[in-house]
Design a protein around this motif. Structure first.
Motif, mmCIF file in Angstrom:
data_model
loop_
_atom_site.group_PDB
_atom_site.id
_atom_site.type_symbol
_atom_site.label_atom_id
_atom_site.label_comp_id
_atom_site.label_asym_id
_atom_site.label_seq_id
_atom_site.Cartn_x
_atom_site.Cartn_y
_atom_site.Cartn_z
ATOM 1 N N ASN A 90 -45.082 67.031 32.652
ATOM 2 C CA ASN A 90 -46.333 66.738 32.352
ATOM 3 C C ASN A 90 -46.342 66.298 31.007
ATOM 4 O O ASN A 90 -47.114 65.248 30.605
ATOM 5 N N GLN A 113 -51.976 65.245 37.619
ATOM 6 C CA GLN A 113 -52.921 65.419 36.470
ATOM 7 C C GLN A 113 -52.836 64.411 35.415
ATOM 8 O O GLN A 113 -53.848 64.126 34.779
ATOM 9 N N GLN A 114 -51.558 64.052 35.122
ATOM 10 C CA GLN A 114 -51.533 63.196 34.064
ATOM 11 C C GLN A 114 -51.729 61.657 34.243
ATOM 12 O O GLN A 114 -52.321 60.896 33.534
ATOM 13 N N SER A 164 -53.694 60.547 36.490
ATOM 14 C CA SER A 164 -55.043 60.640 37.087
ATOM 15 C C SER A 164 -55.960 59.558 36.250
ATOM 16 O O SER A 164 -57.048 58.972 36.386
ATOM 17 N N PHE A 213 -62.222 66.525 37.219
ATOM 18 C CA PHE A 213 -60.816 66.644 36.737
ATOM 19 C C PHE A 213 -60.824 68.165 36.501
ATOM 20 O O PHE A 213 -59.888 68.711 36.799
ATOM 21 N N HIS A 218 -48.308 67.914 38.896
ATOM 22 C CA HIS A 218 -48.403 67.427 37.438
ATOM 23 C C HIS A 218 -48.505 65.955 37.183
ATOM 24 O O HIS A 218 -49.203 65.505 36.315
ATOM 25 N N GLN A 272 -56.386 76.515 31.228
ATOM 26 C CA GLN A 272 -57.099 75.273 31.009
ATOM 27 C C GLN A 272 -58.230 75.521 30.337
ATOM 28 O O GLN A 272 -58.684 74.548 29.436
ATOM 29 N N PRO A 327 -57.840 69.307 39.495
ATOM 30 C CA PRO A 327 -56.683 68.811 39.064
ATOM 31 C C PRO A 327 -56.469 69.094 37.427
ATOM 32 O O PRO A 327 -55.076 68.977 37.241
ATOM 33 N N GLY A 328 -57.244 69.347 36.684
ATOM 34 C CA GLY A 328 -56.911 69.876 35.344
ATOM 35 C C GLY A 328 -56.234 71.576 35.315
ATOM 36 O O GLY A 328 -55.111 71.303 34.647
#
Length: 545
Positions: A463, A292-293, A295, A431, A289, A171, A435-436
């Motif tokens: 994702n 993550q997206q 959010s 983030f 996943h 990341q 979560p990232g």
């Protein structure tokens, strides 16, 4: 004695992370030169107004939306085709990683990245819109594969003690790539009419360096031992990665994992979806996943420019670069603390913090809109004309009160504007804390060798699909909900926080076998042990056949 961290290990992780850097660059590079590229599309399509451009000094469309539908269509396709390519190729991660191996797999897919870079870099010499779209599609295919192969390789070569920190480097490399694309995409560097094709063409540059470095990187010991059964080569790879030490402990661990893999057999994506044995792990992986997206992180980036403009920022692009810097700083925080605080703790803190920021964002935006409407009323009514009727007299009283509170309201408006800006920066910070980075490598941690490639492929597809959905439909959602659009994300974030707290186990400092045992205990008697064993035997026999 095992050194844990060696120069070869650092080189291998750095080399793999170059694929993530390339992915981040490709994600961010298309935004800065949008208007410039649209002009070239319009010229190629024969819909560019050359006469008006000459009158305006050649900058007719610099701050205007394209009016021709064909330009809008081709530009939208240039952006969307990247995510579609990632969605398609994410299913091939399992095949490429197992058939070609981790190192050869990354070498093989670099052909895609270099081809895509050449297509976009030479776009001005051909038909720009066709070459850019083709290049973005091929680059999307590369990034879909890379987003699975890079965390897989790093997770398998990293020592247990540092596995979280090294996994978070995926990341970190992505956000560094995004920031690089934002900086060199500025108008006075490469984001201009003369150099935009070079800016896009550089998307394939990291692949050249990575290809050279991969030639001296060791293959994953787990892949060599468990998948290929090459004991001596696995020992050599371990010593190259960790120094000259007694490999018996690591070999014993891999032997136990191999025996488990033999019992569970190599699993295809379809078998993994049907299997009740891995249902909990798969559910957790996909939810990570999804969180993550969904959010709202991509929506924040989409909405940030207008908020910065409302706050009076003269050059919103520099504020966006500031967000990119915040990205990097707090991803580094995650790298430092992920093996200390733990994965589950950082994800819960990150999602909970993002939920609070989404609420603050909603409050700030709502007050901005209310204040803007308030000033609109003041600017568009005349006091003498409002005294003609009883109703208008009441309105004039309200008007006088509004004038009295004008200065205070302006202060509230300004304060709410800065609240929105602060919420953006904090949202991004939370983030990147958890979560990232964590969803990218936690999938490799919670699955053993047999189903791991298929699980990573499914998580990658999830994702990329969610990324596409948010990017495609957020503008429509924003138009429908207005300033309350982030209420939706706040509700989702609250749900993801509760789910993570209740269902996601801590994987810090645990071997792959210990993590698998946690899910076995959680599964309990559902399904029953005989049913599980029967399913395992069926999977193994069908694979051997």
């Amino acid at each position: 004695m095992e050194k844990q961290l060696t120069g070869t290990l650092a080189l291998a992780v750095f080399t793999a992370a170059l694929g993530s850097l390339q992915m981040g660059y490709s994600l961010g590079v298309i935004n800065a030169p949008q208007k410039v590229i649209e002009r070239h599309y319009a010229r190629s399509l024969g819909v560019y107004n050359e006469e008006l451009a000459r009158r305006e000094g050649g900058n007719t469309t610099e701050h205007e939306e394209p009016t021709d539908a064909s330009v809008v269509m081709y530009w939208s396709l240039s952006v969307a085709i990247f995510s579609i390519g990632g969605m398609v190729s994410s299913f091939l991660v399992s095949f490429v990683s197992d058939i070609r191996g981790r190192i050869k797999g990354m070498l093989f897919i670099n052909v895609l990245a270099i081809t895509a870079g050449l297509l976009m870099g030479l776009a001005k010499m051909g038909t720009p819109y066709l070459m850019v779209i083709a290049g973005r599609a091929i680059m999307g295919l590369y990034c879909g594969l890379s987003s699975g192969l890079v965390p897989l390789y790093i997770g398998e070569i990293s020592p247990v003690k540092y596995r979280g920190a090294m996994g978070a480097l995926h990341q970190l490399a992505i956000v560094i790539g995004i920031l690089i694309s934002q900086v060199i995409g500025l108008d006075f560097l490469l984001g201009n009419d003369d150099m935009w094709h070079v800016l896009l063409g550089l998307s394939g540059a990291p692949a050249i360096l990575q290809s050279l470095l991969l030639l001296v990187c060791p293959e994953s010991p787990r892949y060599l031992y468990i998948k290929l059964g090459k004991v001596e080569e696995a020992c050599k790879s371990l010593k190259r990665l960790k120094g000259d030490y007694d490999t018996s402990k690591d070999i014993a661990e891999m032997q136990a994992e191999k025996e488990e893999a033999m019992n569970e057999a190599q699993m295809s994506i379809l078998r993994l979806l049907r299997s009740s044995v891995y249902r909990q792990q798969l559910f957790v992986a996909l939810m990570m996943h999804l969180s993550q997206q969904f959010s709202g992180i991509n929506a924040i980036f989409y909405y940030s420019t207008s908020i910065f403009q409302t706050a009076g920022v003269g050059q919103p692009v520099y504020a966006t670069i500031g967000v990119g810097v915040i990205n990097i700083i707090f991803t580094l925080v995650s790298v430092v603390f992920v093996d200390r605080a733990g994965r589950r703790t950082l994800i819960v803190v990150g999602l909970g913090g993002m939920c609070c920021c989404a609420v603050a964002m909603t409050v700030g935006l709502a007050f901005q809109v209310s204040s803007a409407f308030f000033f609109y009323i003041i600017d568009n009514h005349n006091l003498t004309e409002m005294k003609k009727t009883r109703v208008e007299l009441n309105c004039s009283i309200v008007f006088v009160l509004c004038l009295t509170l004008n200065s205070a309201s302006q202060d509230v408006y300004s304060w709410m504007s800065y609240l929105s800006m602060a919420a953006i920066f904090l949202f991004v910070s939370f983030f990147e804390i958890g979560p990232g980075p964590i969803p990218w490598f936690i999938v490799a941690e919670i699955f053993s060798q047999g189903p791991r490639p298929a699980a990573i492929a499914l998580a990658g597809f999830c994702n990329w699909t969610c990324n596409f959905i948010v990017g495609m439909f957020f503008p429509y959602l924003e138009g429908l909900c207005g300033s309350y659009v982030f209420v939706i994300f706040a509700v989702l974030l609250f749900g993801f926080t509760v789910f993570t707290y209740l269902r996601v186990p801590e994987t810090k400092g645990k071997t792959f076998e210990e993590i698998a045992a946690v899910f076995h205990r959680k599964r309990g008697a559902t399904p029953s042990k005989p049913q599980e064993e029967a399913e395992m035997v069926q999977l193994k026999s069908s694979t051997e056949a």
